[in-house]
Motif scaffolding. Structure first.
Motif, PDB file in Angstrom:
ATOM      1  N   UNK A  52      -5.804   6.492  -3.592  1.00 37.49           N
ATOM      2  CA  UNK A  52      -4.581   5.693  -3.541  1.00 37.49           C
ATOM      3  C   UNK A  52      -4.579   4.571  -4.573  1.00 37.49           C
ATOM      4  N   UNK A  53      -5.720   3.906  -4.778  1.00 40.97           N
ATOM      5  CA  UNK A  53      -5.729   2.767  -5.699  1.00 40.97           C
ATOM      6  C   UNK A  53      -5.468   3.205  -7.139  1.00 40.97           C
ATOM      7  N   UNK A  54      -6.054   4.356  -7.518  1.00 35.34           N
ATOM      8  CA  UNK A  54      -5.834   4.860  -8.876  1.00 35.34           C
ATOM      9  C   UNK A  54      -4.410   5.367  -9.025  1.00 35.34           C
ATOM     10  N   UNK A 108       7.070   9.102  -6.630  1.00 37.88           N
ATOM     11  CA  UNK A 108       6.403   9.578  -7.843  1.00 37.88           C
ATOM     12  C   UNK A 108       4.934   9.894  -7.554  1.00 37.88           C
ATOM     13  N   UNK A 109       4.359   9.153  -6.621  1.00 38.62           N
ATOM     14  CA  UNK A 109       2.933   9.351  -6.313  1.00 38.62           C
ATOM     15  C   UNK A 109       2.669  10.633  -5.514  1.00 38.62           C
ATOM     16  N   UNK A 110       3.724  11.219  -4.992  1.00 38.94           N
ATOM     17  CA  UNK A 110       3.575  12.350  -4.075  1.00 38.94           C
ATOM     18  C   UNK A 110       2.678  13.473  -4.627  1.00 38.94           C
ATOM     19  N   UNK A 111       2.929  13.987  -5.833  1.00 36.16           N
ATOM     20  CA  UNK A 111       2.080  15.085  -6.324  1.00 36.16           C
ATOM     21  C   UNK A 111       0.607  14.678  -6.452  1.00 36.16           C
ATOM     22  N   UNK A 112       0.363  13.420  -6.809  1.00 35.73           N
ATOM     23  CA  UNK A 112      -1.020  12.970  -6.966  1.00 35.73           C
ATOM     24  C   UNK A 112      -1.707  12.872  -5.605  1.00 35.73           C
ATOM     25  N   UNK A 133       0.833  -1.190   0.000  1.00 38.80           N
ATOM     26  CA  UNK A 133       0.000   0.000   0.000  1.00 38.80           C
ATOM     27  C   UNK A 133       0.870   1.243   0.000  1.00 38.80           C
ATOM     28  N   UNK A 134       0.326   2.301  -0.540  1.00 32.66           N
ATOM     29  CA  UNK A 134       1.088   3.546  -0.522  1.00 32.66           C
ATOM     30  C   UNK A 134       1.121   4.094   0.892  1.00 32.66           C
ATOM     31  N   UNK A 135       2.269   4.589   1.274  1.00 31.71           N
ATOM     32  CA  UNK A 135       2.468   5.130   2.609  1.00 31.71           C
ATOM     33  C   UNK A 135       1.536   6.321   2.834  1.00 31.71           C
ATOM     34  N   UNK A 136       0.994   6.400   4.013  1.00 32.14           N
ATOM     35  CA  UNK A 136       0.039   7.469   4.284  1.00 32.14           C
ATOM     36  C   UNK A 136       0.726   8.760   4.734  1.00 32.14           C
ATOM     37  N   UNK A 177      -1.475   4.100 -11.862  1.00 36.58           N
ATOM     38  CA  UNK A 177      -0.975   5.129 -12.759  1.00 36.58           C
ATOM     39  C   UNK A 177       0.534   5.313 -12.595  1.00 36.58           C
ATOM     40  N   UNK A 178       0.967   5.379 -11.350  1.00 31.91           N
ATOM     41  CA  UNK A 178       2.383   5.617 -11.066  1.00 31.91           C
ATOM     42  C   UNK A 178       3.234   4.426 -11.493  1.00 31.91           C
ATOM     43  N   UNK A 179       2.726   3.235 -11.247  1.00 32.49           N
ATOM     44  CA  UNK A 179       3.482   2.044 -11.639  1.00 32.49           C
ATOM     45  C   UNK A 179       3.682   2.032 -13.153  1.00 32.49           C
ATOM     46  N   UNK A 180       2.672   2.417 -13.890  1.00 31.35           N
ATOM     47  CA  UNK A 180       2.790   2.465 -15.347  1.00 31.35           C
ATOM     48  C   UNK A 180       3.816   3.512 -15.786  1.00 31.35           C
ATOM     49  N   UNK A 181       3.788   4.633 -15.123  1.00 31.59           N
ATOM     50  CA  UNK A 181       4.726   5.696 -15.486  1.00 31.59           C
ATOM     51  C   UNK A 181       6.168   5.276 -15.197  1.00 31.59           C
TER      52      UNK A 181
END
Lengths: 291, 276
Positions: free
Chosen positions: B154-156, B143-147, A2-5, B160-164
């Motif tokens: 989180x699931x989307x 990479x997910x930080x800005x989103x 899971x992404x870190x919160x 998306x990030x994994x693909x990028x």
């Protein structure tokens, strides 16, 4: 995975180690103070309830014998509006009352013992005490009418003092919690300055950063608060057990009612809430000063 | 796979599709919000007589005046210490000018509140010279930080990030922490973070400094593809060889002053920026 919160590594901070313990100590002290305040309140209530509507008349023993005076006073009492019942205490009852001071089997029969009259009054329409006192003194000089108010008043003062001290302790705990969280939060802001700067540069609002600090403070304070409360409950149970083994009618009653037990968990919740709000306001205020 | 060239990528050109996509994927990529222009409606960035000095030090930038049109692509060249990074910092709102005015997206940045500045930064992607990755977060999380900051689910975000990351050749390093990555890999993570939210303006400070020329060219192709999708791009570099391989206009900084020139091969692309 899971992404870190949380984007800030706040869990690695020194505050994560010391804050829960400090909160635990504070909640422990506050919980004990509150339980003592509740106990003191119960003592007052118990005595107040026991003595409410009751008076004691003490007729001094005279050379001519107190029985004659006692009879006149008993008559005067029963004729007084607002007096429901008046009864002269028998020798056995007096012996029971004197036993704690004189011991069992003491030969007090030869002593000039006063006659004691137990009086029950109508609480809704009580007699004029000062007028009754004057009248009884006229019948038998030296007669004492004890309505227990001065005794109860002192007990009430004591209970209020205990409650005041408990309130001060709780207040100090709250102030200490606020101070500690401000200190820990500012330390975190300083330590993670570069990460916070990066978060800002990728578009984070101050509230986004604040939410991470407040969640961290809430977690730590809740963890410490629950620990402190558990320790306080253990202490109270231990002390209550020790008190229960003795004959300590005047000591505070530390056995809490279910409603009182259910209020105690609010203490760590309150401290955690204070910590959370303090952390948020500290972050918002500190970041708000930045250009 | 260790390079962006190893992944086949198809990018859509110019006209932004109804469901924006930065790269070939089944899922929709969130679009940047439409640019709301104000009085300066024909420019994305406008600097007017901007000077910058730190404290009582010398002027880093002197009377800089230029503007960038939406959809333009510029290099920013100049020797080390010429003020390239400072100029970029002004553009991503990390600095305020000592003198002069800056308009971004039609707004005077001096009049922006902290909250408005944060929202504007979400429309700007930045590749920092030192990458500025968060060491305690994985490549995916970086990479997910800005989103995430933009409030996306989180699931989307994860998909998306994994693909990028796969697109920039880091499919096998999704959960790697930055200290375990090479300089070039870190750079690609930083680039992915800068472009993941489809910014209107992409600023890159020496984005090819840690990779060899082959990878550098591939990364610039990536920026070009992004530009074709409508993103305005400014790339600061001191690598004149690299600049000369592309036809984009160059903002040259020399001792804090700016000039606009065209890089070779000239004439192959219209310039959409100008400097006074």
């Amino acid at each position: 995975m899971l992404l870190r919160r949380t984007d800030l590594p706040l869990d690695r901070d020194a505050s994560g180690r010391f804050l829960p313990w400090l909160v635990a100590v504070m909640v422990y002290l506050a919980a004990l103070a509150l339980i003592c305040a509740i106990g003191a309140n119960k003592v007052v209530a118990r005595w107040d309830q026991g003595l409410a509507g009751r008076m004691t008349v003490q007729v001094p023993a005279g050379e001519s014998g107190s029985d004659a005076h006692a009879g006149a006073i008993l008559t005067a009492l029963t004729e007084t509006p607002g007096v429901r019942e008046a009864e002269i205490l028998g020798a056995e009852e007096i012996a029971r009352l004197l036993e704690p001071w004189l011991g069992t089997g003491a030969a007090y029969q030869d002593l000039p013992m006063p006659t004691l009259i137990a009086v029950r009054i109508d609480r809704t329409a009580p007699p004029d005490i000062s007028q009754l006192r004057r009248r009884l003194t006229q019948i038998a000089p030296g007669t004492v009418l004890d309505d227990h108010q001065s005794w109860l008043g002192k007990l009430l003062d004591l209970a209020r003092s205990v409650q005041l001290v408990a309130g001060l302790v709780v207040g100090l705990v709250g102030a200490s919690a606020v101070t500690m969280v401000i200190f820990a939060t500012r330390m975190g802001l300083s330590v993670h300055g570069r990460v916070i700067e990066l978060l800002h540069l990728v578009g984070a609002q101050d509230s986004y950063v604040a939410s991470q600090f407040q969640a961290h403070a809430l977690r730590l304070a809740l963890r410490g608060g629950v620990l402190g409360l558990l320790l306080a409950i253990l202490t109270v149970l231990l002390v209550a057990n020790l008190l229960g083994q003795g004959d300590a009618v005047a000591l505070p009653d530390l056995s809490l009612l279910p409603i009182e037990w259910s209020l105690l968990p609010l203490l760590p919740l309150l401290v955690a809430l204070i910590a959370m709000v303090t952390a948020r306001l500290t972050v918002l205020r500190t970041l708000g000063r930045m250009p | 796979m260790d390079g962006p060239e190893s992944t086949q990528v198809t990018l859509r050109r110019r006209a932004r599709p109804r469901r924006c996509k930065l790269y070939e994927t089944k899922g929709a990529v969130p679009c940047s919000p439409p640019i709301a222009f104000g009085r300066n409606s024909w420019v994305l960035v406008r600097f007017e007589d901007v000077s910058l000095r730190y404290g009582a030090g010398p002027e880093i930038l002197r009377h800089v005046t230029y503007h960038l049109e939406p959809g333009s692509f510029h290099f920013m060249a100049g020797p080390s210490g010429a003020g390239k990074s400072s100029l970029l910092q002004l553009m991503y709102l990390a600095q305020r000018p000592s003198v002069g005015s800056i308009h971004m997206f039609g707004r005077d940045v001096a009049a922006l509140s902290r909250s408005e500045a944060a929202l504007m930064r979400r429309r700007i992607g930045v590749v920092f010279q030192d990458f500025r990755l968060l060491d305690h977060l994985s490549a995916l999380e970086n990479v997910a930080l800005p989103l995430r900051i933009g409030g996306q689910r989180a699931d989307k975000v994860r998909k998306h990030v994994a693909e990028l990351l796969a697109w920039v050749g880091l499919a096998d390093h999704l959960h790697a922490l930055p200290p375990t990555l090479s300089g070039g890999q870190q750079q690609r993570v930083a680039i992915a973070r800068a472009v993941v939210a489809r910014p209107n303006l992409l600023l890159a400070d020496e984005p090819t400094g840690n990779v060899d020329d082959r990878i550098a060219v591939r990364l610039l192709y990536l920026f070009e593809e992004l530009n074709k999708l409508g993103t305005t791009v400014v790339i600061a570099t001191h690598n004149e060889t690299l600049v000369s391989r592309f036809s984009h206009p160059v903002l040259r900084l020399q001792a804090g002053e700016i000039q606009l020139s065209r890089s070779a091969p000239a004439g192959s692309r219209s310039t959409k920026g100008s400097a006074a």
